[in-house]
Design a protein around this motif. Sequence first.
Motif, PDB file in Angstrom:
ATOM      1  N   MET A 257       0.820  -1.195   0.000  1.00  9.00           N
ATOM      2  CA  MET A 257       0.000   0.000   0.000  1.00  9.00           C
ATOM      3  C   MET A 257       0.859   1.252   0.000  1.00  9.00           C
ATOM      4  O   MET A 257       0.458   2.258  -0.548  1.00  9.00           O
ATOM      5  N   THR A 258       2.012   1.176   0.618  1.00  8.32           N
ATOM      6  CA  THR A 258       2.842   2.373   0.722  1.00  8.32           C
ATOM      7  C   THR A 258       3.455   2.764  -0.612  1.00  8.32           C
ATOM      8  O   THR A 258       3.950   3.877  -0.744  1.00  8.32           O
ATOM      9  N   ASN A 259       3.409   1.878  -1.613  1.00 13.26           N
ATOM     10  CA  ASN A 259       3.959   2.191  -2.928  1.00 13.26           C
ATOM     11  C   ASN A 259       2.945   2.846  -3.856  1.00 13.26           C
ATOM     12  O   ASN A 259       3.285   3.192  -4.981  1.00 13.26           O
ATOM     13  N   LEU A 260       1.725   3.006  -3.413  1.00 13.59           N
ATOM     14  CA  LEU A 260       0.701   3.631  -4.240  1.00 13.59           C
ATOM     15  C   LEU A 260       0.943   5.133  -4.328  1.00 13.59           C
ATOM     16  O   LEU A 260       1.441   5.749  -3.389  1.00 13.59           O
ATOM     17  N   ASP A 261       0.593   5.703  -5.456  1.00 13.82           N
ATOM     18  CA  ASP A 261       0.760   7.138  -5.676  1.00 13.82           C
ATOM     19  C   ASP A 261      -0.215   7.909  -4.789  1.00 13.82           C
ATOM     20  O   ASP A 261      -1.427   7.836  -4.985  1.00 13.82           O
ATOM     21  N   PRO A 262       0.282   8.684  -3.806  1.00 18.60           N
ATOM     22  CA  PRO A 262      -0.606   9.399  -2.882  1.00 18.60           C
ATOM     23  C   PRO A 262      -1.428  10.487  -3.564  1.00 18.60           C
ATOM     24  O   PRO A 262      -2.394  10.981  -2.996  1.00 18.60           O
ATOM     25  N   ASN A 263      -1.074  10.852  -4.794  1.00 11.26           N
ATOM     26  CA  ASN A 263      -1.874  11.822  -5.535  1.00 11.26           C
ATOM     27  C   ASN A 263      -3.102  11.175  -6.168  1.00 11.26           C
ATOM     28  O   ASN A 263      -4.032  11.868  -6.560  1.00 11.26           O
ATOM     29  N   LEU A 264      -3.082   9.859  -6.259  1.00 11.82           N
ATOM     30  CA  LEU A 264      -4.184   9.141  -6.895  1.00 11.82           C
ATOM     31  C   LEU A 264      -4.997   8.293  -5.930  1.00 11.82           C
ATOM     32  O   LEU A 264      -6.167   8.029  -6.166  1.00 11.82           O
ATOM     33  N   VAL A 265      -4.342   7.846  -4.860  1.00 13.71           N
ATOM     34  CA  VAL A 265      -4.971   6.896  -3.944  1.00 13.71           C
ATOM     35  C   VAL A 265      -4.753   7.342  -2.509  1.00 13.71           C
ATOM     36  O   VAL A 265      -3.668   7.769  -2.136  1.00 13.71           O
ATOM     37  N   ARG A 266      -5.774   7.216  -1.714  1.00 13.45           N
ATOM     38  CA  ARG A 266      -5.686   7.522  -0.291  1.00 13.45           C
ATOM     39  C   ARG A 266      -5.661   6.215   0.471  1.00 13.45           C
ATOM     40  O   ARG A 266      -6.548   5.385   0.320  1.00 13.45           O
ATOM     41  N   THR A 267      -4.649   5.986   1.272  1.00  4.99           N
ATOM     42  CA  THR A 267      -4.517   4.740   2.023  1.00  4.99           C
ATOM     43  C   THR A 267      -4.915   4.974   3.476  1.00  4.99           C
ATOM     44  O   THR A 267      -4.343   5.823   4.151  1.00  4.99           O
ATOM     45  N   VAL A 268      -5.892   4.202   3.926  1.00  7.08           N
ATOM     46  CA  VAL A 268      -6.380   4.296   5.296  1.00  7.08           C
ATOM     47  C   VAL A 268      -6.527   2.871   5.826  1.00  7.08           C
ATOM     48  O   VAL A 268      -7.031   2.000   5.131  1.00  7.08           O
ATOM     49  N   PHE A 269      -6.060   2.646   7.047  1.00  7.63           N
ATOM     50  CA  PHE A 269      -6.205   1.338   7.669  1.00  7.63           C
ATOM     51  C   PHE A 269      -7.328   1.416   8.691  1.00  7.63           C
ATOM     52  O   PHE A 269      -7.252   2.193   9.648  1.00  7.63           O
ATOM     53  N   LEU A 270      -8.382   0.632   8.478  1.00  5.77           N
ATOM     54  CA  LEU A 270      -9.506   0.577   9.414  1.00  5.77           C
ATOM     55  C   LEU A 270      -9.279  -0.604  10.349  1.00  5.77           C
ATOM     56  O   LEU A 270      -8.926  -1.699   9.910  1.00  5.77           O
ATOM     57  N   TYR A 271      -9.489  -0.368  11.637  1.00  7.79           N
ATOM     58  CA  TYR A 271      -9.271  -1.422  12.628  1.00  7.79           C
ATOM     59  C   TYR A 271     -10.225  -1.215  13.792  1.00  7.79           C
ATOM     60  O   TYR A 271     -10.951  -0.221  13.861  1.00  7.79           O
ATOM     61  N   ALA A 272     -10.238  -2.181  14.694  1.00  2.00           N
ATOM     62  CA  ALA A 272     -10.985  -2.063  15.953  1.00  2.00           C
ATOM     63  C   ALA A 272     -10.120  -2.648  17.051  1.00  2.00           C
ATOM     64  O   ALA A 272      -9.322  -3.566  16.815  1.00  2.00           O
ATOM     65  N   GLU A 273     -10.272  -2.129  18.251  1.00  3.43           N
ATOM     66  CA  GLU A 273      -9.526  -2.647  19.394  1.00  3.43           C
ATOM     67  C   GLU A 273      -9.961  -4.085  19.685  1.00  3.43           C
ATOM     68  O   GLU A 273     -11.048  -4.513  19.307  1.00  3.43           O
ATOM     69  N   ASP A 274      -9.101  -4.817  20.361  1.00  2.00           N
ATOM     70  CA  ASP A 274      -9.297  -6.252  20.577  1.00  2.00           C
ATOM     71  C   ASP A 274     -10.648  -6.595  21.209  1.00  2.00           C
ATOM     72  O   ASP A 274     -11.350  -7.492  20.724  1.00  2.00           O
ATOM     73  N   ASP A 275     -11.021  -5.937  22.291  1.00  2.00           N
ATOM     74  CA  ASP A 275     -12.271  -6.276  22.987  1.00  2.00           C
ATOM     75  C   ASP A 275     -13.487  -6.059  22.098  1.00  2.00           C
ATOM     76  O   ASP A 275     -14.407  -6.879  22.072  1.00  2.00           O
ATOM     77  N   PHE A 276     -13.504  -4.944  21.378  1.00  2.42           N
ATOM     78  CA  PHE A 276     -14.611  -4.648  20.464  1.00  2.42           C
ATOM     79  C   PHE A 276     -14.679  -5.707  19.370  1.00  2.42           C
ATOM     80  O   PHE A 276     -15.744  -6.254  19.073  1.00  2.42           O
ATOM     81  N   LEU A 277     -13.547  -6.000  18.781  1.00  2.26           N
ATOM     82  CA  LEU A 277     -13.478  -6.970  17.689  1.00  2.26           C
ATOM     83  C   LEU A 277     -13.885  -8.362  18.168  1.00  2.26           C
ATOM     84  O   LEU A 277     -14.671  -9.056  17.523  1.00  2.26           O
ATOM     85  N   ARG A 278     -13.362  -8.758  19.311  1.00  2.05           N
ATOM     86  CA  ARG A 278     -13.681 -10.077  19.868  1.00  2.05           C
ATOM     87  C   ARG A 278     -15.181 -10.208  20.116  1.00  2.05           C
ATOM     88  O   ARG A 278     -15.805 -11.198  19.701  1.00  2.05           O
ATOM     89  N   ALA A 279     -15.783  -9.226  20.760  1.00  2.10           N
ATOM     90  CA  ALA A 279     -17.213  -9.282  21.065  1.00  2.10           C
ATOM     91  C   ALA A 279     -18.049  -9.348  19.782  1.00  2.10           C
ATOM     92  O   ALA A 279     -18.993 -10.145  19.686  1.00  2.10           O
ATOM     93  N   ARG A 280     -17.696  -8.551  18.814  1.00  7.07           N
ATOM     94  CA  ARG A 280     -18.462  -8.533  17.567  1.00  7.07           C
ATOM     95  C   ARG A 280     -18.327  -9.852  16.813  1.00  7.07           C
ATOM     96  O   ARG A 280     -19.316 -10.391  16.308  1.00  7.07           O
ATOM     97  N   MET A 281     -17.129 -10.382  16.753  1.00  6.23           N
ATOM     98  CA  MET A 281     -16.921 -11.643  16.042  1.00  6.23           C
ATOM     99  C   MET A 281     -17.623 -12.804  16.754  1.00  6.23           C
ATOM    100  O   MET A 281     -18.225 -13.662  16.097  1.00  6.23           O
ATOM    101  N   MET A 282     -17.552 -12.828  18.071  1.00  6.54           N
ATOM    102  CA  MET A 282     -18.215 -13.894  18.827  1.00  6.54           C
ATOM    103  C   MET A 282     -19.726 -13.842  18.619  1.00  6.54           C
ATOM    104  O   MET A 282     -20.370 -14.878  18.422  1.00  6.54           O
TER     105      MET A 282
END
Length: 92
Positions: free
Chosen positions: A1-26
């Motif tokens: 992702m870091t090799n993408l042209d920042p003038n053409l593409v916006r790179t954003v990493f979406l995540y959730a903290e462990d407890d939130f993610l665990r509860a939702r997945m369960m």
Amino acid sequence: MTNLDPNLVRTVFLYAEDDFLRARMMEEAGYKDAAQSAALIIEKFVERSIRDKREMLEAARDAKLQCVDVAYPEALEALAKEFAAAYSVANE
């Protein structure tokens, strides 16, 4: 992702903290009502997914990518506004 042209593409990493993610997945996997054998598989899958998320988040931060915690609706709203403003400027 870091090799993408920042003038053409916006790179954003979406995540959730462990407890939130665990509860939702369960919840989505039906862990509460699962048979013991299925519950063990769900637990292993969830823990592996959380380990993977931690590694990806660390890599994203090391690469200085924008990281957004999706557990907070206001963070997603701010990101959407940011994208809309950038799109508006690019199309003027």
